[in-house]
Design a protein around this motif. Structure first.
Motif, PDB file in Angstrom:
ATOM      1  N   GLY A   8       1.109  -1.086  -0.188  1.00 50.31           N
ATOM      2  CA  GLY A   8      -0.148  -0.183  -0.019  1.00 50.31           C
ATOM      3  C   GLY A   8       0.906   1.122   0.230  1.00 50.31           C
ATOM      4  N   GLU A   9       1.996   1.566   1.126  1.00 51.86           N
ATOM      5  CA  GLU A   9       2.923   2.582   1.262  1.00 51.86           C
ATOM      6  C   GLU A   9       3.229   2.841  -1.040  1.00 51.86           C
ATOM      7  N   LYS A  10       3.873   1.399  -0.933  1.00 51.67           N
ATOM      8  CA  LYS A  10       4.182   1.923  -1.960  1.00 51.67           C
ATOM      9  C   LYS A  10       3.672   2.673  -3.355  1.00 51.67           C
ATOM     10  N   LYS A  11       2.267   1.853  -3.507  1.00 49.28           N
ATOM     11  CA  LYS A  11       1.257   2.571  -4.288  1.00 49.28           C
ATOM     12  C   LYS A  11       0.821   3.996  -4.138  1.00 49.28           C
ATOM     13  N   ILE A  17      -9.639  -0.822   1.439  1.00 48.48           N
ATOM     14  CA  ILE A  17     -10.137   0.171   0.780  1.00 48.48           C
ATOM     15  C   ILE A  17      -9.946   1.706   1.576  1.00 48.48           C
ATOM     16  N   ASP A  18      -9.247   2.135   2.416  1.00 46.70           N
ATOM     17  CA  ASP A  18      -8.674   2.828   2.765  1.00 46.70           C
ATOM     18  C   ASP A  18      -7.600   3.378   1.839  1.00 46.70           C
ATOM     19  N   ALA A  19      -6.840   2.704   1.609  1.00 46.54           N
ATOM     20  CA  ALA A  19      -5.401   3.144   0.788  1.00 46.54           C
ATOM     21  C   ALA A  19      -6.409   3.880  -0.258  1.00 46.54           C
ATOM     22  N   LEU A  20      -7.284   2.833  -1.162  1.00 41.17           N
ATOM     23  CA  LEU A  20      -8.095   2.925  -2.431  1.00 41.17           C
ATOM     24  C   LEU A  20      -8.346   4.171  -2.240  1.00 41.17           C
ATOM     25  N   LYS A  21      -8.888   4.615  -0.580  1.00 47.28           N
ATOM     26  CA  LYS A  21     -10.013   6.149  -1.269  1.00 47.28           C
ATOM     27  C   LYS A  21      -8.585   7.012  -1.222  1.00 47.28           C
ATOM     28  N   VAL A  22      -7.463   7.114  -0.536  1.00 45.56           N
ATOM     29  CA  VAL A  22      -6.615   7.784  -0.506  1.00 45.56           C
ATOM     30  C   VAL A  22      -5.739   8.418  -1.794  1.00 45.56           C
ATOM     31  N   VAL A  23      -5.581   6.986  -2.803  1.00 49.14           N
ATOM     32  CA  VAL A  23      -5.515   6.945  -4.023  1.00 49.14           C
ATOM     33  C   VAL A  23      -6.433   7.433  -5.409  1.00 49.14           C
ATOM     34  N   ILE A  34      -5.118   2.605 -15.347  1.00 50.88           N
ATOM     35  CA  ILE A  34      -5.909   0.913 -16.207  1.00 50.88           C
ATOM     36  C   ILE A  34      -5.940   0.043 -14.659  1.00 50.88           C
ATOM     37  N   THR A  35      -7.072  -0.971 -14.979  1.00 53.05           N
ATOM     38  CA  THR A  35      -7.483  -1.944 -13.596  1.00 53.05           C
ATOM     39  C   THR A  35      -8.114  -2.911 -13.885  1.00 53.05           C
ATOM     40  N   HIS A  36      -8.501  -3.726 -13.273  1.00 54.52           N
ATOM     41  CA  HIS A  36      -9.118  -5.352 -13.431  1.00 54.52           C
ATOM     42  C   HIS A  36     -10.206  -4.778 -12.828  1.00 54.52           C
ATOM     43  N   TYR A  37     -10.365  -4.049 -11.785  1.00 58.18           N
ATOM     44  CA  TYR A  37     -12.993  -4.004 -11.663  1.00 58.18           C
ATOM     45  C   TYR A  37     -12.862  -2.961 -11.273  1.00 58.18           C
ATOM     46  N   GLN A  38     -13.504  -2.982 -11.386  1.00 56.91           N
ATOM     47  CA  GLN A  38     -14.802  -1.727 -11.044  1.00 56.91           C
ATOM     48  C   GLN A  38     -14.085  -0.755 -10.380  1.00 56.91           C
ATOM     49  N   ARG A  39     -14.404  -2.030  -9.137  1.00 55.56           N
ATOM     50  CA  ARG A  39     -13.825  -1.244  -7.485  1.00 55.56           C
ATOM     51  C   ARG A  39     -13.963   0.592  -7.638  1.00 55.56           C
ATOM     52  N   LEU A  40     -12.075   0.549  -8.849  1.00 59.10           N
ATOM     53  CA  LEU A  40     -11.220   1.755  -8.704  1.00 59.10           C
ATOM     54  C   LEU A  40     -12.776   2.984  -9.332  1.00 59.10           C
ATOM     55  N   LEU A  41     -13.230   2.722  -9.873  1.00 56.42           N
ATOM     56  CA  LEU A  41     -14.013   3.444 -11.332  1.00 56.42           C
ATOM     57  C   LEU A  41     -15.042   4.060 -10.406  1.00 56.42           C
ATOM     58  N   ASP A  42     -15.522   3.564  -8.770  1.00 53.71           N
ATOM     59  CA  ASP A  42     -16.753   4.047  -8.065  1.00 53.71           C
ATOM     60  C   ASP A  42     -15.581   4.927  -7.740  1.00 53.71           C
ATOM     61  N   TYR A  43     -14.593   5.155  -7.689  1.00 53.88           N
ATOM     62  CA  TYR A  43     -13.870   6.724  -6.331  1.00 53.88           C
ATOM     63  C   TYR A  43     -13.558   7.309  -7.700  1.00 53.88           C
ATOM     64  N   ILE A  44     -12.830   6.933  -9.285  1.00 50.64           N
ATOM     65  CA  ILE A  44     -12.100   7.887  -9.861  1.00 50.64           C
ATOM     66  C   ILE A  44     -13.262   7.504 -11.092  1.00 50.64           C
ATOM     67  N   ILE A  76      -0.797   7.545 -16.101  1.00 52.30           N
ATOM     68  CA  ILE A  76      -1.342   6.320 -16.366  1.00 52.30           C
ATOM     69  C   ILE A  76      -0.639   5.652 -15.022  1.00 52.30           C
ATOM     70  N   LEU A  77      -1.761   5.113 -14.722  1.00 47.16           N
ATOM     71  CA  LEU A  77      -1.500   4.359 -13.732  1.00 47.16           C
ATOM     72  C   LEU A  77      -1.809   2.718 -13.715  1.00 47.16           C
ATOM     73  N   ASP A  78      -1.165   2.112 -13.750  1.00 41.70           N
ATOM     74  CA  ASP A  78      -0.632   0.700 -13.668  1.00 41.70           C
ATOM     75  C   ASP A  78      -1.622  -0.083 -12.706  1.00 41.70           C
ATOM     76  N   GLU A  79      -2.632  -0.581 -12.682  1.00 45.14           N
ATOM     77  CA  GLU A  79      -2.850  -1.269 -11.301  1.00 45.14           C
ATOM     78  C   GLU A  79      -3.133  -0.864 -10.350  1.00 45.14           C
ATOM     79  N   THR A  80      -3.044   0.633 -10.013  1.00 45.89           N
ATOM     80  CA  THR A  80      -2.812   0.811  -8.761  1.00 45.89           C
ATOM     81  C   THR A  80      -3.377   0.846  -7.694  1.00 45.89           C
ATOM     82  N   ASP A  81      -4.661  -0.146  -8.244  1.00 46.09           N
ATOM     83  CA  ASP A  81      -6.030  -0.598  -6.907  1.00 46.09           C
ATOM     84  C   ASP A  81      -5.087  -1.564  -6.620  1.00 46.09           C
ATOM     85  N   SER A  82      -4.387  -2.952  -7.241  1.00 41.31           N
ATOM     86  CA  SER A  82      -4.051  -3.314  -6.462  1.00 41.31           C
ATOM     87  C   SER A  82      -3.624  -4.054  -5.337  1.00 41.31           C
ATOM     88  N   GLY A  83      -4.217  -5.403  -4.717  1.00 39.28           N
ATOM     89  CA  GLY A  83      -3.446  -4.920  -3.422  1.00 39.28           C
ATOM     90  C   GLY A  83      -3.749  -3.836  -2.152  1.00 39.28           C
TER      91      GLY A  83
END
Lengths: 470, 249, 492
Positions: B149-152, B178-184, B201-211, B168-175
């Motif tokens: 999480g710290e790396k991302k 939810i808190d870190a995801l919100k920060v990102v 770039i993402t696998h999951y829809q999850r990130l797109l709820d926030y971005i 370009i964010l390459d799977e920045t959400d992986s790993g």
């Protein structure tokens, strides 16, 4: 050179030169190939002389006293006069091998100097092979063992009268393990120069077990040279077991050349011996080779063991691993001289070198020199060396669990050695060495046990620790 | 801003991207989705300029210039930022030193004077708050010993520092939890401006709820096989990638 | 300066002084100072040695020591075991004495040749400024002769002696006589014997019992005259319970001939004493074709004589055509500590064979070796080190970590450790790795807009950080810049 020894060394040198002249005078080869090789070697010896501690490669091993002895030097096969069948009862329990025996450096032919086994592998005397397979012999003999590289190599080349020849043709997998037993049995002090040549054709496979063993407690000095060629994609498993008496001196030089895609696994186990120097030279000539070199030495009393290993990465994409471990007791001394050379073109080399030692007394000594010389940039090379004791924390932990101190120590030493033993791929050999190491560590194995491979009756299993469970 | 036309990319003679076209305009957020091994990370690396990838045909025009002729650091100085999927560790190089070097080299490229130490430190402080990054991270070596999480977060922090025009964010959400995801996501949203663009770039829809993306692309076997609005991501989430394979065959 | 202060400073420093100023890859210190010199004729014989001794007004015992060393040297041969290719050195073609003229007693900086002062300013060591601002006492040795020692008066108040070696011979003969040759005997090796015969000057330092030297002591060495060799000699004696940190820097003009530098440094640490010796070696390395440059053949050795004493060597070696140097510690007392931290960079045709010897003789002794070798261009860089645990060195420990980094495929990186253990209670651990600079790290830096050369500078400095951190603050920043400059033009 130490006073008092000088005369003896001069005497040995003169004796060797005279004996060599005698050999040259009755050279029996048709095209003069071996004669030229011997002459070249002798000239080289005259130039180089014996190794001394002034030489970098010999600074930790002193041969002075060894060279000053008065030895008998054979120029032709001696009369054995003994019941060979009695001596060679050695076998590895539960392992059927093709047995090859040398007595005082001479091939014991049992009426057949060279034979082809059913799988196609040729096994026999080096002297016979020179006459039976001249083309094969001349294409490989003397190619790796450079007579200009050292005086003892040169002496061996100046004689090279007999030894073992093994040839595994292309694509052949040798059916049984080939076992070479090198026996010293003489009423006199002797110096011998066995010479072995092992050739693995393309894609062939061979397991070779090489044992040294002495019967009577007379001084002996073995100066052996082996050349082993491993063809493309061929696989060689090589095991060398040394359990000799404390009056013996042995310098063994093994030169391996690996062609592309070949694999070598070498294991050298030293359990007893007076002065032992093992030179192992591995040249990785083709891309994609893999060489694993393992060693274990358990020495005590005044024993001296010196392992010198040179791994020459000449081609890209090769992997080499060295793991040598030793336990040194009493006044014994162990030397490790590992050397990895990575040539400019040997990109993507992966070389690993590790030497670990445990000293049990304040009079025991270890010299370790793990050296790297690297000229290619895309490499992963690492090495490590440690000298220390059994981990006191682990000892405490075991004792806190109620294990007696001596048992704890045994367990720890045994686990330390197991790292190397576990690399032995022939199961019965591993089992047997495992047991010998165990007995050696308990002080139960001495040279009086004679045969490295535990002749005669199979002993009852005294073994309560299963290696695999540690 | 970015225009990719019929791009073909190989690595070790194996074709990964097989005729990809993409238009990204200033002010837009594009999401690229798709199953593993379809070339998403390759596309990101090619835009950033990773040399192991060989562009066999096609073109990439960035700010009216041929991107493929530009060196990696030149692209960076021109505002291309890649948030790495696996940020590398650089032992012994502190984050502070690393960022100061990057900021000032980019300023030099633009003909600006280097920031003084105090200006730089002030900038760092401001941006740290933005991504909620702890001070101790910037005193450590680059990415060394950082948690996933710290790396991302650190990637987003660097993005904030360098203010790219195309990130370009390459799977920045992986790993990320939810808190870190919100920060990102908050970091990204705070940096959105009319004159910059993002490719997420993402696998999951999850990130797109926030971005919330303007455009969603689906990458499959080296091509963009579907493009739509943010609802495409939801559809994909629901039906899975199997749906794609079926509709594509 | 207390060590915690230095550390804080370094963090701050790092944020303030980052490598941005580095723009030129040329050897910056390659100017020649035009000062009037007094030189001896070329060549070496007993008369030359007498000439040097008489020039320096030395007592008879010192001349005897020189002559004894010279005679020993004549019997010796140069060492051939290092991984180095050294052109034959014509010892008769070297000037063994060169001094700025006129040589008279200098009372203040005003009396120093202004041209010489400008030299030091170019080197970034304005004596006046050093004196005022940094509180570093500087002894500057130019072509073998000590020019000016600043701060002596302040130090004298504490009983510290910090002066040129020549001055020490005159004013403190009993100390010199007692300690000289104790750590490096005159017949120790070929170059030490040569130095003992012809040494012309250097620094002498004595820290009395219980005194912590409050400032960094520093010597700058410079070879200026053509055709000369430099043979300086440094002797540091730290009496019981004392502490001193000592720094040494070196530069030379660019010349297309090889110049010989054969120095000797001796350190003696008594009971509870601590000596920290730092070197930033930046002698002229020769040009890109491998022409010219300094032959740096140096013998440095310290003896931890008293119990609980500590000697620490830190070196950053970026210069010289050939470096042959093994700063060593003899751990004689019980509970003594020896340390060796080294960064050695070689580029173009440079060759380095450097490392250390840790000789453990006392009980419970401890040594640490951290070596970082960086090879580029056509250079060869070897670590060579001996760790020896004697029979009586019970419960002693050594840890060694020797890493090599290769930049480019035309250079060589070699590791030659020698480990000898003669007791059962000591532990020696040696680890080494060799690898190239990682493509992933380079790409990461470049993606952030950092150019190749800066990226390499950054990564290499990070790689060497463990050692750079050991340097006094005054040196750390300079050393960082040097690392980057030395490697310019090595990639791409």
């Amino acid at each position: 050179m130490k006073n008092g020894f000088t005369n003896g060394i001069v005497r040995l040198r003169e004796k060797l030169e005279a004996a060599c002249s005698e050999v040259l005078a009755r050279s029996d080869d048709d095209n003069g190939f071996i004669r030229k090789e011997r002459e070249r070697a002798m000239a080289s010896f005259k130039r180089l002389g014996f190794p001394t501690q002034a030489m970098e490669a010999w600074r930790s091993t002193d041969l002075t006293a060894t060279l000053a002895q008065d030895y008998r030097i054979f120029t032709e096969a001696p009369e054995t006069g003994q019941d060979i069948g009695q001596i060679f009862q050695c076998d590895i329990h539960h392992l059927d091998t093709d047995l090859v025996t040398l007595l005082n450096g001479w091939y014991v032919d049992h009426g057949q100097a060279i034979r082809q086994l059913s799988c196609g592998t040729v096994v026999g005397s080096l002297a016979a092979a020179r006459l039976a397979y001249p083309a094969l012999f001349e294409a490989h003999y003397g190619r790796q063992a450079d007579v200009a590289a050292g005086g003892l190599n040169a002496i061996n080349g100046a004689f090279a009268l007999d030894g073992v020849f093994v040839y595994v043709p292309d694509g052949v997998t040798a059916g049984k393990t080939v076992q070479i037993v090198n026996i010293i049995n003489s009423d006199e002090n002797i110096m011998i120069q066995p010479r072995n040549l092992v050739i693995l054709g393309k894609g062939s496979k061979l397991q070779l077990v090489h044992c040294d063993h002495s019967v009577r407690h007379k001084r002996s000095f073995i100066n052996s040279v082996s050349e082993l060629f491993i063809g493309e994609e061929a696989v060689l498993d090589h095991y060398k077991l040394q359990n000799k008496d404390n009056d013996s001196a042995q310098v063994t030089s093994a030169f391996f050349e690996q062609q592309s895609g070949s694999r070598l696994s070498s294991t050298v186990i030293t359990l007893n011996g007076g002065i032992i120097r093992n030179n192992l030279h591995v040249k990785l000539s083709g891309p994609g080779c893999d060489a694993s070199l393992h060693g274990l030495y358990l020495v005590d009393r005044e024993q001296h063991v010196d392992n010198k290993i040179v791994v020459d990465h000449m081609a890209p994409d090769c992997v080499s691993r060295q793991l040598y471990k030793g336990i040194i007791d009493d006044q014994a001394m162990a030397v490790f001289n590992g050397y990895v050379h990575v040539a400019r073109d040997a990109q993507r080399t992966n070389a690993y070198q590790n030497n670990r030692n445990i000293l049990l007394t304040d009079k025991a000594t270890v010299h370790t020199q793990p050296h790297l010389e690297i000229y290619a940039d895309d490499v992963k090379c690492s090495h490590g060396a440690t000298v220390g004791q059994l981990d006191p924390e682990a000892m405490f932990y075991m004792r806190a669990r109620g294990i007696r101190e001596d048992t704890s120590r045994m367990l720890m030493m045994y686990a330390f050695a197991a790292d190397v033993i576990n690399h032995i791929r022939i199961h019965p050999v591993r089992h047997q060495i495992d047991e010998m190491v165990y007995r050696r560590l308990r002080g139960e194995l001495s040279v009086c046990d004679q045969c490295i491979l535990d002749c005669n009756a199979q002993r009852p299993q005294v073994f309560e620790i299963d290696l695999n469970k540690i | 801003m970015l225009s990719i036309k019929n791009l073909h990319v190989s690595v070790h003679h194996k074709e990964i991207i097989r005729g990809l076209s993409l238009e990204v305009n200033a002010g837009e957020v594009h999401a690229i989705m798709g199953p593993n091994g379809t070339g998403k990370s390759t596309l990101a690396a090619v835009i950033a300029g990773k040399e192991v990838f060989e562009v066999t045909s096609g073109e990439i025009i960035y700010k009216s210039r041929n991107l493929l002729e530009m060196a990696v650091e030149e692209r960076a100085s021109e505002g291309i930022f890649l948030g790495f999927q696996y940020p590398v560790e650089i032992p012994g190089v502190s984050m502070t030193n690393f960022m100061k070097t990057a900021v000032n080299e980019q300023r030099k490229y633009k003909g600006l004077d280097p920031l003084t130490a105090s200006e730089f430190l002030a900038l760092m402080e401001a941006k740290k708050k933005l991504v909620d990054i702890q001070s101790k991270l910037t005193n450590r070596s680059v990415n060394e010993g950082f948690s996933g999480g710290e790396k991302k977060k650190n990637e987003i922090f660097q993005m904030a520092m360098l203010e790219p025009t195309l990130a370009i964010l390459d799977e920045t959400d992986s790993g990320l939890d939810i808190d870190a995801l919100k920060v990102v996501a908050n970091g990204v949203n705070a940096l959105r401006r009319p004159d910059n663009a993002f490719i997420v770039i993402t696998h999951y829809q999850r990130l797109l709820d926030y971005i919330v993306p303007d455009v969603v692309h689906v990458l499959y076997e080296g091509r963009i096989v579907k493009t739509g609005g943010k609802e495409l991501a939801l559809e994909l989430e629901e039906k899975g990638y199997e749906w794609l394979k079926e509709s594509n065959s | 300066m207390p060590s915690y202060l230095i550390r804080e400073h370094q963090v701050e420093k790092e944020q303030h002084d980052i490598l941005s100023e580095v723009t030129s890859g040329d050897y910056k210190y390659g100017f020649v100072t035009d000062i009037e010199m007094e030189t001896a004729p070329k060549g070496l014989n007993e008369d030359i040695i007498r000439f040097i001794s008489s020039k320096k007004n030395e007592p008879a015992w010192m001349l005897e020591y020189r002559l004894k060393s010279y005679r020993k040297w004549l019997e010796m041969t140069p060492p051939g075991w290092a991984h180095l290719k050294i052109n034959d050195i014509d010892y008769q073609d070297i000037i063994y004495y060169a001094a700025p003229k006129p040589k008279k007693e200098l009372q203040s900086l005003d009396e120093v040749d202004p041209e010489l002062l400008r030299t030091f300013e170019k080197l970034g060591i304005s004596l006046e400024e050093q004196k005022r601002l940094s509180g570093v006492a500087v002894d500057a040795v130019i072509d073998s002769v000590s020019v000016k020692t600043t701060f002596s008066e302040t130090l004298a108040g504490l009983g510290i002696i910090f002066c040129s070696f020549s001055e020490a011979v005159q004013k403190h003969p009993e100390l010199v006589k007692q300690y000289m040759g104790m750590a490096v005997p005159y017949g120790d090796n070929y170059f030490a014997a040569l130095n003992s015969a012809v040494f012309s000057d250097g620094s002498f330092c004595y820290i009395p019992k219980g005194v912590r030297c409050p400032i960094e002591l520093s010597t700058y060495f410079r070879i200026n005259a053509a055709g000369t060799g430099q043979f300086e000699r440094t002797l540091i004696v730290a009496d019981e319970g004392s502490y001193v940190s000592y720094m040494e820097g070196c530069t030379a003009p660019m010349r297309d001939e090889n110049q010989l530098h054969a120095a000797v440094v001796e350190i003696l640490a008594m009971k509870d004493a601590e000596v920290k010796y730092s070197t930033v070696q930046n002698w002229y390395p020769g040009n890109k074709k491998g022409e010219g440059g300094i032959y740096n053949f140096v013998t440095k050795r310290g003896i931890c004589k008293g119990n609980n004493s500590k000697i620490s060597w830190t070196q950053v070696e970026t210069g010289s055509a050939i470096t042959w140097k093994y700063p060593s510690v003899v751990l004689l007392g019980d509970h003594t500590t020896g340390e060796f931290y080294s960064v050695a960079v070689t580029n173009h045709h440079q060759q380095a064979d450097t490392g250390t010897k840790m000789i453990h003789l006392g009980k419970h002794t401890k040594s640490t070796i951290i070596s970082k070798g960086i090879s580029a261009g056509l250079s060869n860089n070897s670590y060579r080190g001996l760790v020896r645990m004697g029979k009586k060195a019970e419960q002693s420990r050594n840890f060694s970590q020797c890493d090599s980094l290769l930049l480019g495929d035309q250079c060589g990186a070699h590791t030659f450790p020698y480990i000898k253990v003669e007791n059962k209670s000591s532990i020696v651990e040696h680890e080494a790795t060799t690898s190239k600079i990682s493509d992933e790290q380079l790409f990461y830096c470049m993606q952030r807009g950092i150019g190749t050369e800066s990226a390499i500078g950054l990564i290499v400095n990070g790689y060497a950080k463990e050692v750079l951190n050991k340097l006094p603050m005054e040196f750390a920043v300079e050393a960082q810049k040097l690392l980057s400059v030395s490697l310019e033009g090595s990639v791409g």
